[in-house]
Write a protein that holds these residues in place. Structure first.
Motif, PDB file in Angstrom:
ATOM      1  N   GLU A 238       0.855  -1.188   0.000  1.00 14.54           N
ATOM      2  CA  GLU A 238       0.000   0.000   0.000  1.00 14.54           C
ATOM      3  C   GLU A 238       0.888   1.234   0.000  1.00 14.54           C
ATOM      4  OE1 GLU A 238      -4.133   1.675   1.987  1.00 14.54           O
ATOM      5  OE2 GLU A 238      -3.126  -0.037   2.917  1.00 14.54           O
ATOM      6  N   GLY A 240       0.529   5.743  -0.238  1.00 15.06           N
ATOM      7  CA  GLY A 240      -0.351   6.913  -0.314  1.00 15.06           C
ATOM      8  C   GLY A 240       0.182   8.030   0.552  1.00 15.06           C
ATOM      9  N   GLU A 307      -3.206  -7.357  -8.061  1.00 12.38           N
ATOM     10  CA  GLU A 307      -2.532  -6.209  -8.665  1.00 12.38           C
ATOM     11  C   GLU A 307      -2.595  -5.036  -7.691  1.00 12.38           C
ATOM     12  OE1 GLU A 307      -5.300  -3.994 -11.598  1.00 12.38           O
ATOM     13  OE2 GLU A 307      -5.884  -6.110 -11.779  1.00 12.38           O
ATOM     14  N   LEU A 308      -1.897  -3.955  -8.036  1.00 14.31           N
ATOM     15  CA  LEU A 308      -1.931  -2.745  -7.216  1.00 14.31           C
ATOM     16  C   LEU A 308      -3.113  -1.898  -7.692  1.00 14.31           C
ATOM     17  CD1 LEU A 308      -0.062  -1.619  -4.929  1.00 14.31           C
ATOM     18  CD2 LEU A 308       1.018  -0.205  -6.673  1.00 14.31           C
ATOM     19  N   PHE A 309      -4.220  -1.948  -6.947  1.00 13.34           N
ATOM     20  CA  PHE A 309      -5.432  -1.222  -7.340  1.00 13.34           C
ATOM     21  C   PHE A 309      -5.323   0.250  -6.951  1.00 13.34           C
ATOM     22  CE2 PHE A 309      -6.940  -5.594  -7.068  1.00 13.34           C
ATOM     23  CZ  PHE A 309      -7.790  -5.691  -8.171  1.00 13.34           C
ATOM     24  N   GLN A 310      -5.863   1.110  -7.808  1.00 17.41           N
ATOM     25  CA  GLN A 310      -5.860   2.549  -7.520  1.00 17.41           C
ATOM     26  C   GLN A 310      -7.086   2.917  -6.699  1.00 17.41           C
ATOM     27  OE1 GLN A 310      -5.392   5.115 -10.924  1.00 17.41           O
ATOM     28  NE2 GLN A 310      -5.448   6.978  -9.703  1.00 17.41           N
ATOM     29  N   GLU A 313      -5.933   9.358  -6.706  1.00 15.32           N
ATOM     30  CA  GLU A 313      -4.749   9.819  -7.445  1.00 15.32           C
ATOM     31  C   GLU A 313      -3.462   9.597  -6.656  1.00 15.32           C
ATOM     32  OE1 GLU A 313      -5.046  13.812  -8.805  1.00 15.32           O
ATOM     33  OE2 GLU A 313      -6.705  13.407 -10.179  1.00 15.32           O
ATOM     34  N   HIS A 315      -3.287   7.262  -3.914  1.00 17.72           N
ATOM     35  CA  HIS A 315      -3.425   6.107  -3.023  1.00 17.72           C
ATOM     36  C   HIS A 315      -3.607   4.817  -3.833  1.00 17.72           C
ATOM     37  CE1 HIS A 315      -5.738   4.422   0.756  1.00 17.72           C
ATOM     38  NE2 HIS A 315      -4.603   3.800   0.526  1.00 17.72           N
ATOM     39  N   TYR A 316      -2.768   3.790  -3.534  1.00 12.27           N
ATOM     40  CA  TYR A 316      -2.840   2.495  -4.206  1.00 12.27           C
ATOM     41  C   TYR A 316      -2.704   1.392  -3.154  1.00 12.27           C
ATOM     42  CZ  TYR A 316      -1.872   5.146  -8.489  1.00 12.27           C
ATOM     43  OH  TYR A 316      -1.933   6.043  -9.528  1.00 12.27           O
ATOM     44  N   LYS A 318      -2.492  -3.142  -2.770  1.00  9.95           N
ATOM     45  CA  LYS A 318      -2.347  -4.445  -3.442  1.00  9.95           C
ATOM     46  C   LYS A 318      -3.220  -5.474  -2.718  1.00  9.95           C
ATOM     47  CE  LYS A 318       1.524  -7.420  -4.924  1.00  9.95           C
ATOM     48  NZ  LYS A 318       1.506  -7.171  -6.377  1.00  9.95           N
TER      49      LYS A 318
END
Length: 364
Positions: A238, A240, A307-310, A313, A315-316, A318
């Protein structure tokens, strides 16, 4: 590479050859550092924090280290492509590092003043007298009392907090563009820790230095970080802004870290603990590395890596929980409280700004 980005790590994978086999210590790590910001990298011991950042300055042992893939771009230049002579010009000069334990990092047989002067002579070609004068100024800058006298003292004559100030002075000697701080306050008591963190924040502003701060202490993160990357089992799970991670975390591992963090309103209830232990990276598990410890794990977590989800803008995360078809889950109570508090503060701020805007408009 973006204009405001000074460092970019792209899909970095590092393994170590050991007697037991190949340890996959870093598995496809990517992050960026913007000019003038502090990026905190957090996670349990063994998550790959220090290995990832030591690779930036090429400080990993050459004998058994294999960089399998990836790039480390500093101002657009891949540091992994540099020769040993070329990286020596970067290390300690443009990218400096503060290590965890100053007593083992400082030379016990060498006066501290000379240790501070050393990088000035090596990188800035100062004479001994010029380097001594600058070293005294640096000792004063980091809050070492009577620097002219203490210049000639040895590390064992300093307290732990003062030794860490010496380490900071050495790291800042050449006014580096990036400062990597590897758990620099771990061995210090809380009062000295607060002083060191305040000092680093002040010096960051004065010298316009970007900082990568490695820690497992989320209290330190709250005080230092602009952005946060959470690492687990050699991966970033993660990333952000500090507000994203503290008040709107999305990965169950981040939930566990926050729920296990003591707060003033904990009362008599016991702290949350993450069950189990991190996986053995001699044999990384299939799917999500956190699945075996995750009470919110889905069936897919055990055989397919997310996957690394969004999230936004900035913050991501996994985690399969962010997939559109994933079921809704309820985070731990401590995390819910943080979210509610953040929303209350945000709503209050929005309302006050709206009222302020109407007042200004009515005056015109």
């Amino acid at each position: 590479m973006k204009k405001d980005t000074i460092l970019e790590v792209k899909d970095l994978a590092i393994s170590f050859q050991t007697f037991e086999g190949v340890v996959k210590a870093v598995r496809g790590v990517s992050f960026e550092l913007k000019k003038g910001e502090t990026l905190a990298i957090v996670g349990e011991s063994g998550s790959g924090k220090s290995v990832s950042t030591k690779a930036i300055n090429r400080l990993l042992p050459k004998k058994n280290t294999l960089i399998e893939k990836g790039e480390i771009l500093f101002e657009g230049q891949n540091l992994l492509d540099l020769t040993e002579d070329e990286i020596q010009k970067v290390r300690g000069n443009e990218i400096a590092m503060i290590f965890q334990d100053p007593m083992t990092s400082l030379n016990p047989t060498m006066k501290v003043g000379k240790q501070i002067a050393e990088p000035l002579i090596a990188h800035q070609n100062l004479t001994n007298e010029e380097a001594k004068k600058k070293a005294v100024e640096l000792m004063d800058l980091v809050g070492i009392h009577k620097p002219e006298q203490t210049y000639n003292r040895y590390p064992h004559q300093f307290s732990g907090g003062m030794r860490q100030r010496v380490m900071i002075a050495i790291a800042l000697a050449c006014e580096p563009k990036i400062l990597i701080a590897d758990e620099p306050t771990t061995a210090l008591d809380v009062t000295i820790q607060a002083q060191i963190l305040d000092l680093m924040n002040v010096l960051k502003e004065e010298l316009d230095t970007s900082i990568i701060f490695i820690t497992h202490d989320l209290g330190v993160v709250a005080q230092m970080a602009d952005r946060v990357a959470v690492m687990y089992a050699g991966q970033i799970v993660e990333v952000g802004t500090a507000d994203d991670i503290f008040y709107n975390p999305m990965h169950p591992y981040t939930w566990g870290l926050l729920a296990s963090m003591p707060t003033l309103d904990v009362g008599q209830t016991s702290l949350y603990t993450i069950p189990g232990s991190p996986p053995n990276l001699l044999n990384p598990p299939d799917g999500c590395a956190f699945a075996a410890r995750n009470e919110y794990a889905l069936a897919i977590d055990f055989y397919e890596e997310p996957e690394l989800f969004q999230v936004s803008e900035t913050h991501y995360a996994k985690t399969w929980l962010l997939h559109p078809e994933a079921p809704q889950v309820t985070p731990p109570e401590e995390v819910r409280k943080r979210k509610e508090k953040f929303h209350r503060v945000a709503m209050g701020k929005a309302m006050s700004e709206g009222i302020g805007g109407e007042a200004v408009g009515s005056q015109s």
